[in-house]
Design a protein around this motif. Sequence first.
Motif, PDB file in Angstrom:
ATOM      1  N   LEU A 224       0.804  -1.219   0.000  1.00 44.30           N
ATOM      2  CA  LEU A 224       0.000   0.000   0.000  1.00 44.30           C
ATOM      3  C   LEU A 224       0.840   1.275   0.000  1.00 44.30           C
ATOM      4  O   LEU A 224       0.285   2.364  -0.193  1.00 44.30           O
ATOM      5  CB  LEU A 224      -0.958   0.001   1.182  1.00 44.30           C
ATOM      6  N   ASP A 225       2.159   1.165   0.201  1.00 40.18           N
ATOM      7  CA  ASP A 225       3.016   2.341   0.013  1.00 40.18           C
ATOM      8  C   ASP A 225       2.797   2.944  -1.372  1.00 40.18           C
ATOM      9  O   ASP A 225       2.933   4.151  -1.568  1.00 40.18           O
ATOM     10  CB  ASP A 225       4.496   1.961   0.134  1.00 40.18           C
ATOM     11  N   LEU A 226       2.495   2.074  -2.346  1.00 39.91           N
ATOM     12  CA  LEU A 226       2.362   2.506  -3.739  1.00 39.91           C
ATOM     13  C   LEU A 226       0.914   2.794  -4.141  1.00 39.91           C
ATOM     14  O   LEU A 226       0.645   3.098  -5.298  1.00 39.91           O
ATOM     15  CB  LEU A 226       2.942   1.442  -4.683  1.00 39.91           C
ATOM     16  N   HIS A 227      -0.001   2.712  -3.194  1.00 44.67           N
ATOM     17  CA  HIS A 227      -1.415   2.973  -3.512  1.00 44.67           C
ATOM     18  C   HIS A 227      -1.652   4.479  -3.405  1.00 44.67           C
ATOM     19  O   HIS A 227      -2.222   4.992  -2.440  1.00 44.67           O
ATOM     20  CB  HIS A 227      -2.305   2.196  -2.545  1.00 44.67           C
ATOM     21  N   LEU A 228      -1.181   5.175  -4.446  1.00 39.80           N
ATOM     22  CA  LEU A 228      -1.082   6.631  -4.408  1.00 39.80           C
ATOM     23  C   LEU A 228      -2.192   7.295  -5.222  1.00 39.80           C
ATOM     24  O   LEU A 228      -2.409   6.963  -6.395  1.00 39.80           O
ATOM     25  CB  LEU A 228       0.268   7.082  -4.971  1.00 39.80           C
ATOM     26  N   GLY A 229      -2.882   8.244  -4.598  1.00 38.36           N
ATOM     27  CA  GLY A 229      -3.883   9.023  -5.306  1.00 38.36           C
ATOM     28  C   GLY A 229      -3.270  10.206  -6.029  1.00 38.36           C
ATOM     29  O   GLY A 229      -2.060  10.448  -5.969  1.00 38.36           O
ATOM     30  N   ARG A 230      -4.132  10.958  -6.724  1.00 38.43           N
ATOM     31  CA  ARG A 230      -3.718  12.188  -7.390  1.00 38.43           C
ATOM     32  C   ARG A 230      -4.697  13.288  -7.007  1.00 38.43           C
ATOM     33  O   ARG A 230      -5.685  13.047  -6.306  1.00 38.43           O
ATOM     34  CB  ARG A 230      -3.675  12.010  -8.907  1.00 38.43           C
ATOM     35  N   ARG A 231      -4.439  14.489  -7.490  1.00 41.71           N
ATOM     36  CA  ARG A 231      -5.322  15.618  -7.214  1.00 41.71           C
ATOM     37  C   ARG A 231      -5.857  16.163  -8.530  1.00 41.71           C
ATOM     38  O   ARG A 231      -5.412  17.199  -9.026  1.00 41.71           O
ATOM     39  CB  ARG A 231      -4.565  16.705  -6.448  1.00 41.71           C
ATOM     40  N   PRO A 232      -6.833  15.482  -9.134  1.00 40.43           N
ATOM     41  CA  PRO A 232      -7.350  15.939 -10.424  1.00 40.43           C
ATOM     42  C   PRO A 232      -8.123  17.248 -10.282  1.00 40.43           C
ATOM     43  O   PRO A 232      -8.665  17.560  -9.212  1.00 40.43           O
ATOM     44  CB  PRO A 232      -8.277  14.796 -10.857  1.00 40.43           C
ATOM     45  N   THR A 233      -8.169  17.996 -11.355  1.00 39.70           N
ATOM     46  CA  THR A 233      -8.942  19.241 -11.369  1.00 39.70           C
ATOM     47  C   THR A 233     -10.433  18.914 -11.413  1.00 39.70           C
ATOM     48  O   THR A 233     -10.846  17.789 -11.718  1.00 39.70           O
ATOM     49  CB  THR A 233      -8.577  20.091 -12.587  1.00 39.70           C
ATOM     50  N   GLU A 234     -11.247  19.919 -11.144  1.00 42.78           N
ATOM     51  CA  GLU A 234     -12.697  19.732 -11.221  1.00 42.78           C
ATOM     52  C   GLU A 234     -13.114  19.344 -12.638  1.00 42.78           C
ATOM     53  O   GLU A 234     -14.010  18.505 -12.827  1.00 42.78           O
ATOM     54  CB  GLU A 234     -13.400  21.022 -10.788  1.00 42.78           C
ATOM     55  N   LEU A 235     -12.466  19.942 -13.646  1.00 44.42           N
ATOM     56  CA  LEU A 235     -12.781  19.596 -15.029  1.00 44.42           C
ATOM     57  C   LEU A 235     -12.460  18.129 -15.300  1.00 44.42           C
ATOM     58  O   LEU A 235     -13.246  17.414 -15.943  1.00 44.42           O
ATOM     59  CB  LEU A 235     -12.002  20.493 -15.989  1.00 44.42           C
ATOM     60  N   SER A 236     -11.313  17.655 -14.817  1.00 48.94           N
ATOM     61  CA  SER A 236     -10.953  16.251 -15.010  1.00 48.94           C
ATOM     62  C   SER A 236     -11.970  15.328 -14.359  1.00 48.94           C
ATOM     63  O   SER A 236     -12.383  14.314 -14.946  1.00 48.94           O
ATOM     64  CB  SER A 236      -9.557  15.987 -14.431  1.00 48.94           C
ATOM     65  N   LEU A 237     -12.396  15.660 -13.150  1.00 47.27           N
ATOM     66  CA  LEU A 237     -13.389  14.836 -12.463  1.00 47.27           C
ATOM     67  C   LEU A 237     -14.703  14.764 -13.238  1.00 47.27           C
ATOM     68  O   LEU A 237     -15.351  13.709 -13.306  1.00 47.27           O
ATOM     69  CB  LEU A 237     -13.631  15.367 -11.055  1.00 47.27           C
ATOM     70  N   ARG A 238     -15.101  15.879 -13.820  1.00 44.53           N
ATOM     71  CA  ARG A 238     -16.332  15.885 -14.621  1.00 44.53           C
ATOM     72  C   ARG A 238     -16.171  14.982 -15.846  1.00 44.53           C
ATOM     73  O   ARG A 238     -17.122  14.277 -16.238  1.00 44.53           O
ATOM     74  CB  ARG A 238     -16.680  17.310 -15.039  1.00 44.53           C
ATOM     75  N   ARG A 239     -14.991  14.992 -16.443  1.00 41.21           N
ATOM     76  CA  ARG A 239     -14.745  14.105 -17.583  1.00 41.21           C
ATOM     77  C   ARG A 239     -14.767  12.645 -17.141  1.00 41.21           C
ATOM     78  O   ARG A 239     -15.418  11.807 -17.783  1.00 41.21           O
ATOM     79  CB  ARG A 239     -13.391  14.445 -18.219  1.00 41.21           C
ATOM     80  N   TYR A 240     -14.054  12.321 -16.056  1.00 42.51           N
ATOM     81  CA  TYR A 240     -14.018  10.941 -15.588  1.00 42.51           C
ATOM     82  C   TYR A 240     -15.425  10.413 -15.346  1.00 42.51           C
ATOM     83  O   TYR A 240     -15.731   9.249 -15.649  1.00 42.51           O
ATOM     84  CB  TYR A 240     -13.227  10.824 -14.281  1.00 42.51           C
TER      85      TYR A 240
END
Length: 363
Positions: A224-240
């Motif tokens: 889990l050391d490698l279970h790393l999140g990111r900080r996407p922009t609001e626009l990216s989240l809407r696309r996802y």
Amino acid sequence: MIDLFAGCGGMTGGFVAAGFSTALAVELNPYAAATYAANFGEDHVRQVDIATVSAAEVPRADVVVGGPPCQGFSSLGSRNIGDPRNQLWREYVRVVRAANPKIFVIENVDRFLRSPEFALLRAEVDGGSLAGYELTYGHLNAADYGVAQRRRRTIIIGSRIGPVALPEPTHGRGEQDALPVGLLPWAGTRTRIAELPERPDTTELPRITTTFFGRPVPGVFSGLDLHLGRRPTELSLRRYDCVPPGGGRFDLPTELLPRCWREKPSGTTDVMGRMRWDAPSLTIRTEFFKPEKGQYLHPQWEADEPMRRVNRPITHYEASLLQDFPADFRWCGTKAEIARQIGNAVPLGLSRALGNQVAAALR
């Protein structure tokens, strides 16, 4: 065995599982070499340019394996046949001649079989420095060997003890009752990553270092050391949020499309794509943490329950598991360097199948 252009050890891992031990591994990148050493020992690893390894330093071995860098052949690159990296197969051949193995194995991108370098390799076998070896070659898909990833690669086996066939698939595409007797269905991403936390706790690796080859490197990291999140922009989240399993950029409404995609209505079908639970992932490349680079969105998405959607790319840990590395595999390097190691590796299910096939031929 000897492992050349060893990377983080994807090929070695499969061959070790098949009963081999490593007499020499050569890897130039210090982070990949450190990862290799963390898992397989440092004493037999040379963190140097392969061209600096003299014939006198090469031990005899039953098998030589390796994947000479392939950027010049890749469909993602410029496909420049003059790329100096394409010539590194000559260094591979030089070490094969020095080690005099019974069998050698080359792994490369699928288009390698159409390259001028492959023609030159065949010439070396037909009467040059590798006379006496017989070649078997073709394209293998990692999913056909139990890997939860569709990854098509060129495999070349050279043998001076009689021809060695490529390993027969153990898995196939389709439902169990539609497959030939003896084949299992392809493994889906669910078999590798379904039990992991949907929302990673951190975006950064732990701040630890370990010394390999006389220099400190970030690591050793695992699990889990490698279970790393990111900080996407609001626009990216809407696309996802618009992309269902198996979908991609063509599922985005026009107002969410960047200009480059609006002006390119065809091609690059896998970008901004979402994986499916019941199917293997597509090829895990070195920038799997960027959904705009491929089908790297987490497979969890439900049409009628927006709260049950996981709108993020896969993590480093998930990518390593889809590459068939064991959960306790140990990694060294920065986030970018570890991602590069994961994306460049041979999936262990594929290398294990090759190792078992070669071991059977030697027996």
